[in-house]
Design an enzyme around this catalytic site. Structure first.
Site, short mmCIF file in Angstrom:
data_model
loop_
_atom_site.label_atom_id
_atom_site.label_comp_id
_atom_site.label_asym_id
_atom_site.label_seq_id
_atom_site.Cartn_x
_atom_site.Cartn_y
_atom_site.Cartn_z
N SER A 6 -19.23 19.98 24.30
CA SER A 6 -19.52 18.86 25.18
C SER A 6 -19.56 19.32 26.62
O SER A 6 -18.66 20.04 27.08
CB SER A 6 -18.45 17.77 25.02
OG SER A 6 -18.57 16.80 26.04
N HIS A 29 -23.59 18.98 23.21
CA HIS A 29 -23.19 17.58 23.03
C HIS A 29 -23.18 16.90 24.40
O HIS A 29 -22.47 17.33 25.30
CB HIS A 29 -21.80 17.54 22.39
CG HIS A 29 -21.36 16.17 21.98
ND1 HIS A 29 -21.71 15.60 20.77
CD2 HIS A 29 -20.57 15.26 22.61
CE1 HIS A 29 -21.15 14.41 20.68
NE2 HIS A 29 -20.46 14.18 21.78
N ASP A 31 -22.48 13.44 26.40
CA ASP A 31 -21.85 12.12 26.36
C ASP A 31 -22.48 11.20 27.39
O ASP A 31 -22.45 11.48 28.59
CB ASP A 31 -20.35 12.24 26.65
CG ASP A 31 -19.61 13.00 25.55
OD1 ASP A 31 -19.67 12.55 24.40
OD2 ASP A 31 -18.99 14.03 25.85
N MET A 33 -22.16 7.53 28.92
CA MET A 33 -21.22 6.40 29.02
C MET A 33 -21.68 5.45 30.11
O MET A 33 -22.22 5.87 31.13
CB MET A 33 -19.82 6.92 29.35
CG MET A 33 -19.31 8.01 28.45
SD MET A 33 -17.62 8.48 28.90
CE MET A 33 -17.47 10.07 28.05
N HIS A 62 -24.54 11.56 22.42
CA HIS A 62 -23.50 10.63 21.96
C HIS A 62 -23.49 9.43 22.91
O HIS A 62 -23.03 9.53 24.04
CB HIS A 62 -22.14 11.34 21.95
CG HIS A 62 -21.02 10.49 21.49
ND1 HIS A 62 -19.70 10.89 21.56
CD2 HIS A 62 -20.99 9.24 20.93
CE1 HIS A 62 -18.92 9.94 21.08
NE2 HIS A 62 -19.69 8.93 20.70
N MET A 64 -22.09 6.24 24.20
CA MET A 64 -20.93 5.36 24.29
C MET A 64 -21.28 4.24 25.24
O MET A 64 -20.80 4.17 26.38
CB MET A 64 -19.70 6.16 24.74
CG MET A 64 -19.18 7.10 23.66
SD MET A 64 -17.85 8.18 24.22
CE MET A 64 -18.82 9.60 24.77
N MET A 133 -14.43 9.86 15.86
CA MET A 133 -13.71 10.15 17.09
C MET A 133 -12.25 10.46 16.77
O MET A 133 -11.59 9.70 16.05
CB MET A 133 -13.79 8.96 18.05
CG MET A 133 -15.18 8.68 18.60
SD MET A 133 -15.86 10.04 19.58
CE MET A 133 -14.64 10.20 20.88
N ASP A 171 -14.88 14.66 17.19
CA ASP A 171 -15.00 14.75 18.64
C ASP A 171 -13.72 14.26 19.28
O ASP A 171 -13.34 13.09 19.11
CB ASP A 171 -16.19 13.90 19.11
CG ASP A 171 -16.40 13.95 20.61
OD1 ASP A 171 -15.64 14.63 21.32
OD2 ASP A 171 -17.34 13.27 21.09
N GLY A 172 -13.03 15.16 20.00
CA GLY A 172 -11.84 14.77 20.74
C GLY A 172 -10.66 15.66 20.44
O GLY A 172 -10.17 15.69 19.31
N GLY A 193 -14.94 20.23 24.19
CA GLY A 193 -15.28 20.23 25.60
C GLY A 193 -14.34 21.09 26.42
O GLY A 193 -14.70 22.17 26.88
#
Length: 218
Positions: A6, A29, A31, A33, A62, A64, A133, A171-172, A193
């Protein structure tokens, strides 16, 4: 075993340069948001379109965001290889999945840690990947939630029962300390990430993570 770092924890003022530091990755990846679905705001479609022109790595988007039904197909149109939407935010997830695939992208459905997989078992055949997640979405650098491991196992069983090649992404909080647990539970695609971009050599970390995951399932 696929590693898709990420860029959330990379230098966002030099995104193309940061992506160039991970040539061994299986994808990048990204993100997206909107400060509505999650309490954070990052980059949007114009930045993604610009990055598409600066890397040959597959782009794993991704979303969000609220209202992915409206926005998600545009990321597929922009040439992104994979587009993930949150099922909690979609009003018509099956229709959206088909629209994304119609644009030529792989389609993925994401679930927050507390969202069970079982209510969506019947739509698994509409998907190419399921993103689970392992932190609450919104910010990088969070601690991995072990409570998601049983859901990874249940998702793996549902995928095997479907008889299709559907990737399971986590992810996370993915790191050298946690990736083995995820792989053992049934994940095969990993978003990392902080672990990658805080390493002295991000590309070496990509390979180290992949090796750890492969060793966990031998």
């Amino acid at each position: 075993m696929r590693i898709t770092p990420s860029i959330l924890n990379a230098d966002l003022a030099n995104i193309a340069g940061e992506v160039a530091r991970i040539p061994s990755a299986d994808g990048v990846h990204v993100d997206v948001m909107d400060n509505h679905f999650v309490p954070n705001m990052t980059l949007g479609l114009p930045v993604v379109e610009a990055l598409r022109d600066h890397t040959d790595l597959p782009m794993d988007i991704h979303l969000m965001i609220d209202n992915p039904d409206t926005w998600a197909p545009a990321f597929a149109e922009a040439g992104c290889e994979s587009v993930t939407f949150h099922v909690e935010a979609s009003n018509a997830p099956i229709r959206l999945a088909r629209e994304i695939r119609k644009e030529g992208a792989r389609v993925s459905m994401a679930l927050k840690p507390a969202t069970p997989i079982e209510p969506y078992a019947d739509m698994i055949n509409e998907l190419d990947m399921i993103l689970l997640m392992t932190v609450e979405p919104g910010f990088g650098g969070q601690k991995f939630l072990d409570l998601v491991l049983p859901k990874i196992r249940r998702t793996r069983k549902l995928v095997e029962a479907a008889g299709k090649e559907i990737w399971i992404q986590v992810d996370g909080g993915v790191s050298l300390e946690t990736i083995e647990r995820c792989a053992e539970a049934g994940a095969d695609t990993f978003v990392a990430g902080s672990a990658v971009y805080k390493a002295d050599d991000p590309d070496k970390m990509v390979n180290d993570l992949r090796q750890k995951a492969e060793e966990a399932v031998k």
